[in-house]
Enzyme design. Sequence first.
Site, PDB file in Angstrom:
ATOM      1  N   GLU A  96      18.923 -79.505  29.925  1.00  0.00           N
ATOM      2  CA  GLU A  96      19.513 -79.660  31.259  1.00  0.00           C
ATOM      3  C   GLU A  96      20.842 -80.400  31.200  1.00  0.00           C
ATOM      4  OE1 GLU A  96      16.939 -79.840  35.125  1.00  0.00           O
ATOM      5  OE2 GLU A  96      17.380 -81.904  34.535  1.00  0.00           O
ATOM      6  N   LYS A 110      16.064 -71.779  42.992  1.00  0.00           N
ATOM      7  CA  LYS A 110      15.587 -72.338  44.259  1.00  0.00           C
ATOM      8  C   LYS A 110      16.163 -71.571  45.446  1.00  0.00           C
ATOM      9  CE  LYS A 110      15.076 -77.090  42.547  1.00  0.00           C
ATOM     10  NZ  LYS A 110      15.511 -78.488  42.718  1.00  0.00           N
ATOM     11  N   HIS A 155       2.082 -71.896  10.351  1.00  0.00           N
ATOM     12  CA  HIS A 155       1.236 -70.718  10.204  1.00  0.00           C
ATOM     13  C   HIS A 155       1.517 -69.689  11.292  1.00  0.00           C
ATOM     14  CE1 HIS A 155      -1.359 -72.553   7.057  1.00  0.00           C
ATOM     15  NE2 HIS A 155      -0.904 -73.663   7.616  1.00  0.00           N
TER      16      HIS A 155
END
Length: 447
Positions: free
Chosen positions: A287, A422, A308
């Site tokens: 951010e 948003k 793995h």
Amino acid sequence: MKTIALDIRHALYFAEKEYDALKDAATAASSTLDAGTGAGADFTGWVKLPSETSAETVARINATAARLREACDYVVCVGIGGSYLGAKAVVTALQDNFADHYLPRPSEPKLLFAGQNISGEYLEELCRLLEGKRFGIIVISKSGTTTEPAIAFRELKDLLEKQAGKEKAKDLIVAVTDGRRGALRTMADKEGYETYVIPDNVGGRFSVLTPVGLLPIAVAGHDIATLLQGAKDMEAETAHPGSDNLAEKYARMRNALYQSGKKIEILVNFNPKLHFLAEWWKQLYGESEGKNGKGIFPASVDLTTDLHSMGQWIQDGERTIFETVLSVRKTPVERRIRMNAENLDGINYLAGKTVDEVNAQAELGTLLAHEEGGVPVVRIELPAIDEYSLGQLIYFFEKACGVSGYILGVNPFDQPGVEAYKKNMFALLEKPGYEEESKAIKEKLNK
């Protein structure tokens, strides 16, 4: 107290020319951050926060935590992003690996989290767990209108008031919010909740050493004074710009690698307790730096587990990555591997060694293999996983993040891109005030 150590030797020769060339820029960035004269300076209150946090503040937070610990079997921390990840990182690092599987004990409530997602199933199952239980809420939001925590808090508040009664419920809710304005501040003042203030000059992802993180950490039973002391000592350690400044050195190294074509940084740990520390780190750096078409992409792996699964890509994939390894010098247990007469599993050669000795050699072997495979490796060594070391590490990463952002040429303290989703979500949900956006997005979707 021992301090964390930074080793860039296994990365330096991949970008030594770029590292040398950034010397003056890194020192200038560090000086700018300390002086509070750079972009986003209004949100650099965290720089001196550890040394400016009073003993009285710590005592008050501990008193609130003690009250909730006495009254509750569960305490739900409601928040998202920086209002969630810092506390989750510290608590997970310090608690028993299987703490979530034990039942609460008197004055030892379980800390739960909500408001960090939009999931009806998660919220339904949380409320089902809390039905008939003694619980309290720490709600953390600057505005009180952020969608995810607002939904969770509304539902949990209703359940708490139904079970405990409105009068008692107000004593079981603590709000961490803005000091003067916002929906949560208005509600807290009206209902009579105890409140703590999120400083105006500290952004969410830098807020773990404010009441945003300190209160949940204290409720979980951990020593926030020692956590702050570790951060305070690292504040002093990194207060003077120059090539020996640990935060500046890390910021300079990662930018040198970025300039040499390494676009992805993988934060690596070899201890499962550090998983959520990496999640917090990813928000902090992603951010802060991901803007203006720039920024290193922050990723993480838990080793040896992910060797793995992701190990093949890290070893032989595209050479656009570098690793920052979190190494722990000492663990508090010595679990030794036993000899077995049949030796069907073929591991008698490990008998007598501790499990952590095996892990240490796996770490070293991985470092050598990845370096030989073309992956630069930066190594950060913690003396231990305890409050003091975590306080150091948190402040170190925060300080380096600010310096790194300035070297990169971005404002590390804003997040304009976060608003894009948003705006679309509010338009799709027909939130009042978004009528034009709702109309436009529906037309776009119907084409």
